[in-house]
Enzyme design. Structure first.
Site, PDB file in Angstrom:
ATOM      1  N   SER A  99       0.832  -1.200   0.000  1.00 16.42           N
ATOM      2  CA  SER A  99       0.000   0.000   0.000  1.00 16.42           C
ATOM      3  C   SER A  99       0.875   1.262   0.000  1.00 16.42           C
ATOM      4  O   SER A  99       1.701   1.439  -0.881  1.00 16.42           O
ATOM      5  CB  SER A  99      -0.977  -0.052   1.176  1.00 16.42           C
ATOM      6  OG  SER A  99      -2.068   0.818   0.979  1.00 16.42           O
TER       7      SER A  99
ATOM      8  N   ASP B  18      -5.691  -3.717  -2.638  1.00 17.90           N
ATOM      9  CA  ASP B  18      -4.676  -3.398  -1.632  1.00 17.90           C
ATOM     10  C   ASP B  18      -4.119  -4.656  -0.964  1.00 17.90           C
ATOM     11  O   ASP B  18      -4.864  -5.493  -0.446  1.00 17.90           O
ATOM     12  CB  ASP B  18      -5.329  -2.501  -0.574  1.00 17.90           C
ATOM     13  CG  ASP B  18      -4.333  -1.789   0.314  1.00 17.90           C
ATOM     14  OD1 ASP B  18      -3.275  -2.372   0.621  1.00 17.90           O
ATOM     15  OD2 ASP B  18      -4.620  -0.644   0.712  1.00 17.90           O
TER      16      ASP B  18
END
Length: 302
Positions: free
Chosen positions: A41, A156
């Protein structure tokens, strides 16, 4: 794979992850070697920028220039059934940094983590286009539309692996330093915090605050923040944040040392507070310098 020295595992955390920049500043200032980087991320975004040869100061300059107006300009509204944001403008922003570079073009070995929602598995991205890989790794569910890449539908990486210590280890790191704001592990791994809001420490390790207490305290603060102004995104990010904190504990146990900047009072989208968040990362990393040097000396890493 042969040992490659020191690997950084940079975790997720949205705006709180800007503390990674402060950590990198300290590594540069102290001459600590970084031989490879694995990121999830925001850790993928910052780690990727560093891996292509940007300095911590150059990355910091970009972070400090990203005000509210600039942040809002990156949000291209998606169809309600898909996500809140398409993510095309965000990918364009990443591409302005990485250009057309591939993983083969990085100056340091680099990998980032995403999750294929079709196969329900973690995907470690280490080949091909760099910008789209980073875009996949930061694709927070509900906020960003998933990214289609090489036949996979990616979101993610924090959904399954918020702090990719295992990825750094598989890349060949002999020593793995994890950088996280997902609580404090309760294992015997040396943990270093900044002074602000930190529990009393003994040799860098918290002695009065465990992982569960840390999660509970942060959870209450997060829920209070979001109840003041509830929205679909706020509920989603709160839920994801709590989930990844629980999943982070076993990942952090596998690290050789953990740098855990405690960024209190900052929400997932507080990118306008970059200066303060980066400073917190510096404080935590400065506390860890001695421990890192001892680790490197013990492992005889050049």
């Amino acid at each position: 794979m042969n040992a490659e020295g020191l690997g950084l595992a940079l975790g997720s955390g949205s705006a709180r992850g800007l503390a990674h920049i402060g950590v990198l500043k300290v590594f540069e200032r102290e001459g600590l070697p970084i031989d490879l980087i694995a990121g999830t991320s925001i850790g993928a975004l910052i780690g990727g920028a560093y891996a292509i040869g940007m300095t911590a100061q150059e990355i910091e300059a970009i972070a400090l220039s990203t005000n509210i107006r600039r942040l809002v300009s990156l949000f291209d509204v998606a169809r309600p059934t898909k996500a809140l944001v398409n993510g095309r403008k965000v990918e364009k922003f990443i591409r302005e940094i990485a250009g057309g570079m591939t993983f083969a073009d990085t100056t340091l070995p680099f990998a980032c983590v995403a999750v294929d929602v079709t196969s329900e598995r973690q995907v470690v991205l280490q080949e091909g286009d760099l910008a789209s890989a980073i875009r996949a790794s930061i694709s927070t569910p509900v906020l960003f539309a998933p990214l289609e890449r090489n036949g996979q539908l990616l979101v993610d990486g924090a959904v399954l692996n918020s702090v990719p210590v295992d990825v750094a280890r598989r890349m060949g790191a002999d020593v793995v330093i994890a950088v996280t704001n997902h609580g404090v592990p309760s294992s015997e791994v040396p943990v270093y915090l900044n002074d602000r809001g930190a529990a009393p420490l003994e040799d860098g390790r918290p002695v009065t605050r465990g992982f569960t207490a840390s999660v509970s305290s942060r959870a209450v603060s997060l829920v209070k923040d979001r109840l003041r102004s509830p929205s679909v995104y706020q509920h989603a990010t709160c839920s994801l944040d709590l989930m990844v904190r629980e999943l982070a504990e076993p990942r952090l146990r596998a690290a050789d040392l953990v740098i855990a900047p405690q960024v209190d009072g900052v929400t997932s989208y507080s990118f306008h507070e970059a200066e303060r968040i980066i400073a917190v990362g510096e404080q935590a990393a400065e506390a860890a310098v001695g421990g890192i040097r001892r680790l490197l000396a013990a492992r005889r890493v050049p």
